[in-house]
Each structure stands twice: as C-alpha cells, then as structure tokens.
Design a protein around this motif. Structure first.
Motif, PDB file in Angstrom:
ATOM      1  N   SER A  27       0.858  -1.199   0.000  1.00 19.50           N
ATOM      2  CA  SER A  27       0.000   0.000   0.000  1.00 19.50           C
ATOM      3  C   SER A  27       0.889   1.242   0.000  1.00 19.50           C
ATOM      4  O   SER A  27       0.734   2.129   0.817  1.00 19.50           O
ATOM      5  N   GLU A  28       1.857   1.234  -0.931  1.00 21.00           N
ATOM      6  CA  GLU A  28       2.838   2.323  -0.972  1.00 21.00           C
ATOM      7  C   GLU A  28       2.249   3.666  -1.398  1.00 21.00           C
ATOM      8  O   GLU A  28       2.811   4.707  -1.074  1.00 21.00           O
ATOM      9  N   SER A  29       1.133   3.644  -2.108  1.00 23.68           N
ATOM     10  CA  SER A  29       0.600   4.909  -2.644  1.00 23.68           C
ATOM     11  C   SER A  29      -0.920   4.929  -2.576  1.00 23.68           C
ATOM     12  O   SER A  29      -1.558   3.891  -2.394  1.00 23.68           O
ATOM     13  N   GLY A  30      -1.478   6.122  -2.743  1.00 22.83           N
ATOM     14  CA  GLY A  30      -2.938   6.258  -2.791  1.00 22.83           C
ATOM     15  C   GLY A  30      -3.505   5.468  -3.960  1.00 22.83           C
ATOM     16  O   GLY A  30      -4.591   4.886  -3.867  1.00 22.83           O
ATOM     17  N   TRP A  31      -2.753   5.463  -5.064  1.00 18.16           N
ATOM     18  CA  TRP A  31      -3.213   4.711  -6.232  1.00 18.16           C
ATOM     19  C   TRP A  31      -3.305   3.221  -5.895  1.00 18.16           C
ATOM     20  O   TRP A  31      -4.271   2.549  -6.239  1.00 18.16           O
ATOM     21  N   ARG A  32      -2.298   2.705  -5.199  1.00 19.06           N
ATOM     22  CA  ARG A  32      -2.264   1.270  -4.882  1.00 19.06           C
ATOM     23  C   ARG A  32      -3.435   0.891  -3.967  1.00 19.06           C
ATOM     24  O   ARG A  32      -4.085  -0.133  -4.161  1.00 19.06           O
ATOM     25  N   ALA A  33      -3.690   1.749  -2.966  1.00 17.82           N
ATOM     26  CA  ALA A  33      -4.807   1.478  -2.049  1.00 17.82           C
ATOM     27  C   ALA A  33      -6.113   1.464  -2.838  1.00 17.82           C
ATOM     28  O   ALA A  33      -6.994   0.620  -2.605  1.00 17.82           O
ATOM     29  N   LEU A 104      -1.146  -7.523 -13.352  1.00 23.34           N
ATOM     30  CA  LEU A 104      -1.886  -6.273 -13.187  1.00 23.34           C
ATOM     31  C   LEU A 104      -0.915  -5.121 -12.980  1.00 23.34           C
ATOM     32  O   LEU A 104      -0.044  -5.196 -12.113  1.00 23.34           O
ATOM     33  N   ASP A 105      -1.061  -4.104 -13.708  1.00 21.81           N
ATOM     34  CA  ASP A 105      -0.415  -2.779 -13.643  1.00 21.81           C
ATOM     35  C   ASP A 105       1.099  -2.703 -13.812  1.00 21.81           C
ATOM     36  O   ASP A 105       1.639  -1.626 -14.056  1.00 21.81           O
ATOM     37  N   ARG A 106       1.820  -3.801 -13.683  1.00 19.23           N
ATOM     38  CA  ARG A 106       3.260  -3.808 -13.976  1.00 19.23           C
ATOM     39  C   ARG A 106       3.609  -5.037 -14.796  1.00 19.23           C
ATOM     40  O   ARG A 106       2.925  -6.062 -14.707  1.00 19.23           O
ATOM     41  N   ASP A 107       4.703  -4.926 -15.517  1.00 20.30           N
ATOM     42  CA  ASP A 107       5.145  -6.011 -16.391  1.00 20.30           C
ATOM     43  C   ASP A 107       6.280  -6.817 -15.792  1.00 20.30           C
ATOM     44  O   ASP A 107       6.938  -6.356 -14.864  1.00 20.30           O
ATOM     45  N   SER A 156       8.959  -2.294 -13.517  1.00 17.65           N
ATOM     46  CA  SER A 156       8.842  -1.984 -14.954  1.00 17.65           C
ATOM     47  C   SER A 156       8.371  -0.549 -15.163  1.00 17.65           C
ATOM     48  O   SER A 156       8.880   0.163 -16.035  1.00 17.65           O
ATOM     49  N   VAL A 157       7.407  -0.110 -14.353  1.00 12.78           N
ATOM     50  CA  VAL A 157       6.843   1.228 -14.567  1.00 12.78           C
ATOM     51  C   VAL A 157       7.875   2.329 -14.284  1.00 12.78           C
ATOM     52  O   VAL A 157       7.835   3.390 -14.917  1.00 12.78           O
ATOM     53  N   ALA A 158       8.794   2.090 -13.358  1.00 14.74           N
ATOM     54  CA  ALA A 158       9.823   3.103 -13.082  1.00 14.74           C
ATOM     55  C   ALA A 158      10.776   3.210 -14.279  1.00 14.74           C
ATOM     56  O   ALA A 158      11.064   4.316 -14.761  1.00 14.74           O
ATOM     57  N   ASN A 160      10.193   2.339 -17.366  1.00 16.20           N
ATOM     58  CA  ASN A 160       9.485   2.823 -18.556  1.00 16.20           C
ATOM     59  C   ASN A 160       9.134   4.306 -18.475  1.00 16.20           C
ATOM     60  O   ASN A 160       9.219   5.033 -19.461  1.00 16.20           O
ATOM     61  N   ARG A 161       8.715   4.747 -17.296  1.00 15.76           N
ATOM     62  CA  ARG A 161       8.353   6.160 -17.158  1.00 15.76           C
ATOM     63  C   ARG A 161       9.601   7.030 -17.309  1.00 15.76           C
ATOM     64  O   ARG A 161       9.529   8.154 -17.793  1.00 15.76           O
ATOM     65  N   LYS A 162      10.723   6.516 -16.891  1.00 10.62           N
ATOM     66  CA  LYS A 162      11.988   7.242 -17.070  1.00 10.62           C
ATOM     67  C   LYS A 162      12.332   7.306 -18.563  1.00 10.62           C
ATOM     68  O   LYS A 162      12.651   8.361 -19.099  1.00 10.62           O
ATOM     69  N   ASP A 184      10.837   5.594  -4.276  1.00 12.47           N
ATOM     70  CA  ASP A 184      10.126   4.347  -3.964  1.00 12.47           C
ATOM     71  C   ASP A 184       8.602   4.462  -4.006  1.00 12.47           C
ATOM     72  O   ASP A 184       7.910   3.702  -3.330  1.00 12.47           O
ATOM     73  N   PHE A 185       8.084   5.406  -4.759  1.00 12.95           N
ATOM     74  CA  PHE A 185       6.633   5.579  -4.943  1.00 12.95           C
ATOM     75  C   PHE A 185       5.912   6.027  -3.671  1.00 12.95           C
ATOM     76  O   PHE A 185       4.682   5.959  -3.611  1.00 12.95           O
ATOM     77  N   THR A 186       6.650   6.457  -2.618  1.00 12.97           N
ATOM     78  CA  THR A 186       5.963   6.864  -1.388  1.00 12.97           C
ATOM     79  C   THR A 186       6.074   8.367  -1.152  1.00 12.97           C
ATOM     80  O   THR A 186       7.026   9.014  -1.589  1.00 12.97           O
ATOM     81  N   ALA A 212       7.739  13.489 -11.255  1.00  6.96           N
ATOM     82  CA  ALA A 212       7.680  12.356 -10.321  1.00  6.96           C
ATOM     83  C   ALA A 212       6.929  11.207 -10.985  1.00  6.96           C
ATOM     84  O   ALA A 212       5.903  11.428 -11.632  1.00  6.96           O
ATOM     85  N   HIS A 213       7.428   9.992 -10.790  1.00 10.05           N
ATOM     86  CA  HIS A 213       6.802   8.820 -11.407  1.00 10.05           C
ATOM     87  C   HIS A 213       5.459   8.475 -10.786  1.00 10.05           C
ATOM     88  O   HIS A 213       4.785   7.582 -11.273  1.00 10.05           O
ATOM     89  N   ASN A 214       5.110   9.111  -9.651  1.00 13.20           N
ATOM     90  CA  ASN A 214       3.718   9.011  -9.196  1.00 13.20           C
ATOM     91  C   ASN A 214       3.330  10.259  -8.390  1.00 13.20           C
ATOM     92  O   ASN A 214       4.194  11.048  -7.959  1.00 13.20           O
ATOM     93  N   ASP A 215       2.031  10.425  -8.216  1.00 10.88           N
ATOM     94  CA  ASP A 215       1.510  11.620  -7.536  1.00 10.88           C
ATOM     95  C   ASP A 215       1.884  11.650  -6.059  1.00 10.88           C
ATOM     96  O   ASP A 215       2.081  12.713  -5.487  1.00 10.88           O
ATOM     97  N   ILE A 241       2.328  11.259 -12.284  1.00 13.48           N
ATOM     98  CA  ILE A 241       1.476  10.215 -12.902  1.00 13.48           C
ATOM     99  C   ILE A 241       0.564   9.591 -11.845  1.00 13.48           C
ATOM    100  O   ILE A 241       0.989   9.438 -10.688  1.00 13.48           O
ATOM    101  N   ASP A 242      -0.631   9.236 -12.225  1.00 16.39           N
ATOM    102  CA  ASP A 242      -1.663   8.514 -11.458  1.00 16.39           C
ATOM    103  C   ASP A 242      -3.027   9.203 -11.489  1.00 16.39           C
ATOM    104  O   ASP A 242      -4.028   8.542 -11.608  1.00 16.39           O
ATOM    105  N   ALA A 243      -3.020  10.554 -11.257  1.00 13.83           N
ATOM    106  CA  ALA A 243      -4.290  11.289 -11.148  1.00 13.83           C
ATOM    107  C   ALA A 243      -5.085  10.858  -9.918  1.00 13.83           C
ATOM    108  O   ALA A 243      -6.286  10.575 -10.007  1.00 13.83           O
ATOM    109  N   GLU A 261      -3.226  10.264 -16.016  1.00 10.96           N
ATOM    110  CA  GLU A 261      -4.100   9.329 -15.281  1.00 10.96           C
ATOM    111  C   GLU A 261      -3.754   7.854 -15.530  1.00 10.96           C
ATOM    112  O   GLU A 261      -3.505   7.452 -16.670  1.00 10.96           O
ATOM    113  N   LEU A 262      -3.773   7.106 -14.427  1.00 12.84           N
ATOM    114  CA  LEU A 262      -3.658   5.646 -14.484  1.00 12.84           C
ATOM    115  C   LEU A 262      -4.897   5.099 -13.777  1.00 12.84           C
ATOM    116  O   LEU A 262      -5.102   5.373 -12.596  1.00 12.84           O
ATOM    117  N   THR A 263      -5.716   4.334 -14.481  1.00 14.50           N
ATOM    118  CA  THR A 263      -6.931   3.842 -13.824  1.00 14.50           C
ATOM    119  C   THR A 263      -6.579   2.826 -12.728  1.00 14.50           C
ATOM    120  O   THR A 263      -5.720   1.961 -12.936  1.00 14.50           O
TER     121      THR A 263
HETATM  122  O1  AHR Z   1       2.385   0.178 -10.942  1.00 12.51           O
HETATM  123  C1  AHR Z   1       1.646   1.338 -10.813  1.00 12.51           C
HETATM  124  C2  AHR Z   1       2.312   2.292  -9.874  1.00 12.51           C
HETATM  125  O2  AHR Z   1       2.512   1.703  -8.627  1.00 12.51           O
HETATM  126  C3  AHR Z   1       1.541   3.560  -9.582  1.00 12.51           C
HETATM  127  O3  AHR Z   1       1.726   4.552 -10.527  1.00 12.51           O
HETATM  128  C4  AHR Z   1       2.137   3.933  -8.280  1.00 12.51           C
HETATM  129  O4  AHR Z   1       1.443   4.939  -7.589  1.00 12.51           O
HETATM  130  C5  AHR Z   1       2.131   2.621  -7.615  1.00 12.51           C
HETATM  131  O5  AHR Z   1       2.846   2.547  -6.495  1.00 12.51           O
END
Ligand code: AHR
Length: 313
Positions: A27-33, A104-107, A156-158, A160-162, A184-186, A212-215, A241-243, A261-263
C-alpha cells in the motif's frame, strides 16, 4: 454425478463461482490502495471470491503468496509484480499446475512472456512521454533544469516512465534532467529526496520543474518545496502520474500543474478476461491496455477531485 448435484445444491445462492488469488504489492501509494479496493468491488460485482495477499513491498512475499495460491488450487492468479525480474520459477510452477496468471499494472521481463495469460497495464513508456511533452510545451524556449523522482528500483513502470520522459526531453536541448533518484513511490521518500535535491540545487533556485513517477511522491515533494519557502506550481512546475484525488487538491490550490491518469481498475478487465477464458476458452490478447490521459490545472481540478471521491480512493 449425483454427489456433484448434491454439492451444487448445498451451495448458497449467489456463491462465488471462481476463486482468484491476487498477490498485491502493498500500500505504498494512494493509487495502490485504490487499486486494492476497486479490485474487491469488481470481484464482488461478479461474485468472484478474491483472496488478496499484501506482500508489503517484498518480492519474496509475493512468491510465497503465489505458491500458497497454487497449493489452494485457485482458478486463477493475479499478480502485480513489484519488480520485473525473478518470476520465472514460480510462474512455471503455476503453469504446470494449469493455473492461469494475469499481470496487473506492472510487467515482467520478456523472458516470462509464455508464463502468463495476459497483462492489464497502461503503456508506461507513453505516460513518461506525455509528461515530457507537456513540460516541453509549457516551458517553451527557456532553459529548464528538471529533477526527477523515480519509482521503485527494478519496477517496470519506473524504468518505462523514465525512458519515455527521457525520450521526450531529448528532443529539446533547453530541457535537462539534472538530478534523478528513487523515492520508492511513497510520499515520505518523495519528500525526503526532494529536500536533498533542494539543498543540492542552491535552495531550489536552479530547479525549474519536478517530474515524479507518481503523484504520492509529488505530494511529498510539494511539501518539501513549501517548507523550503518555494512555490510549487508557480516557481517550480510539477508533472506526475496517477491522477489521484490529492494531486487535484494540490492543483486546485495552485501547487501542482499536471498529471497523467492511471486507472485503478485493472481487476475489472482481468476478471472479464478470466471469465471468458474459463467459460468459453477465449484466449485474451497478450496485452489489455488501459488509457493514459493528461490532466492539467485548466481541467477544473476541484470538480475532478470531488468526482473521484468514492471511486475506491
Ligand atoms: O504500478 C503502478 C504504480 O505503482 C503507480 O503509478 C504507483 O502509484 C504505484 O505505487
């Protein structure tokens, strides 16, 4: 056959037809939660019994969870892989047990391509490009020193976003990434790393923009800028990123400029793909791509903030 009929009759009406194990990162981020709570909602809508294992950011915990799902003989496994390497053995075990895996969400690395059924992700290279293109357009001709907060090392997302951002910025010699480090996405790490960037860059005076790679990391960075007497969103441009709702709150306050935005609804398409695969043998495409939409302060951030509430955030 009669034993099976008896068993079916014994099942309560509306009982789950599928049991799916989901190895979630943490649960590192609001998006993850939000992704976790949306996954529960989507599973409930389809009467799927979704068992979520929180790996607290550790790949070893994810591997243990997958092995436990295999032992329970679940119908499918969802995996949000914290890093992209080191999955081959455990995914081979799932394949041997004939349990389909959906990312889901990462490769994961291409070597593992045959070990999963499909991946529900965004195009995270494109997300970085969208962020970089927005910044280049907003900055125009002036020289701009950028600092970058990267996501989790090995994710993967770090990477790729870079990559996407670097590609966009390379087209504009006036833009330069002067510092880049993982947060670290936090929020906490984003703040801490931004504080060190500000110190190293003359109190932040030579910084023109933060990517920043996430919000969540950006929310932390905004706090660091404010505490240093800087004006995020004005003196220093922000793009992330994330919205998630909190970035729209910052935008409404004039302290953030843009987000991609990332759904958080990765589970919905994944559950549909698994249901079609189980029911009709329909093999989904290898990649189910989700949208990446840019939002800026011009998009009525307060309204978006209000509309996002109750969507799992
Ligand atoms: O893999 C998606 C990413 O993981 C989100 O952008 C980030 O907020 C989460 O920690």
């Amino acid at each position: 056959a009669s034993a099976m009929a008896a068993l079916l009759l014994a099942l309560p009406a509306g009982a789950a037809e599928l049991t799916i194990g989901f190895s979630q990162i943490g649960s590192e981020s609001g998006w993850r939660a939000a992704e976790t709570s949306v996954s529960k909602q989507e599973a409930a809508k389809r009467k799927v019994n979704l068992k979520i294992a929180d790996a607290q950011q550790k790949q070893e915990n994810q591997i243990k969870a997958i092995r436990s799902f295999i032992a329970q003989n679940v119908d499918a496994i969802f995996l949000a892989p914290v890093v992209s390497t080191g999955w081959d053995s455990v995914l081979k075990e799932a394949k041997e047990a004939k349990i389909p895996v959906v990312l889901l969400d990462r490769d994961i690395d291409p070597s593992g391509k045959d070990l999963y059924l499909t991946a529900v992700t965004s195009d995270s290279v494109h997300e970085g490009e969208v962020a970089g293109d927005w910044l280049a357009k907003t900055v125009g001709e002036k020289a701009c020193n950028i600092v970058e907060l990267q996501g989790t090392v090995g994710a993967s997302v770090a990477a790729n976003r870079k990559k996407g951002f670097d590609t966009a910025v390379a087209k504009h010699p006036n833009l330069k990434v002067v510092r880049s480090q993982t947060g670290d996405f936090t929020r906490a790490k984003g703040k801490e790393v931004m504080e060190s960037f500000i110190k190293a860059e003359g109190g932040g005076k030579s910084i023109c923009a933060v990517y920043a790679h996430n919000d969540d990391m950006m929310v932390g960075a905004i706090q660091a800028m404010k505490e240093a007497g800087l004006k995020p969103g004005k003196d220093i441009l922000t793009v992330s990123i994330d919205a998630v709702p909190d970035i729209f709150k910052a935008m409404a306050a004039g302290e953030a400029n843009a987000t991609v935005e990332l759904t958080p609804n990765m589970a919905g398409p994944a559950l549909d793909a698994i249901a079609a695969f189980k029911d009709k043998g329909a093999v989904p495409p290898k990649w189910i791509q989700t949208d990446s939409k840019l939002y800026t302060a011009a998009d009525d951030p307060q309204k978006i903030y209000d509309s996002k509430k109750g969507l799992g955030y």
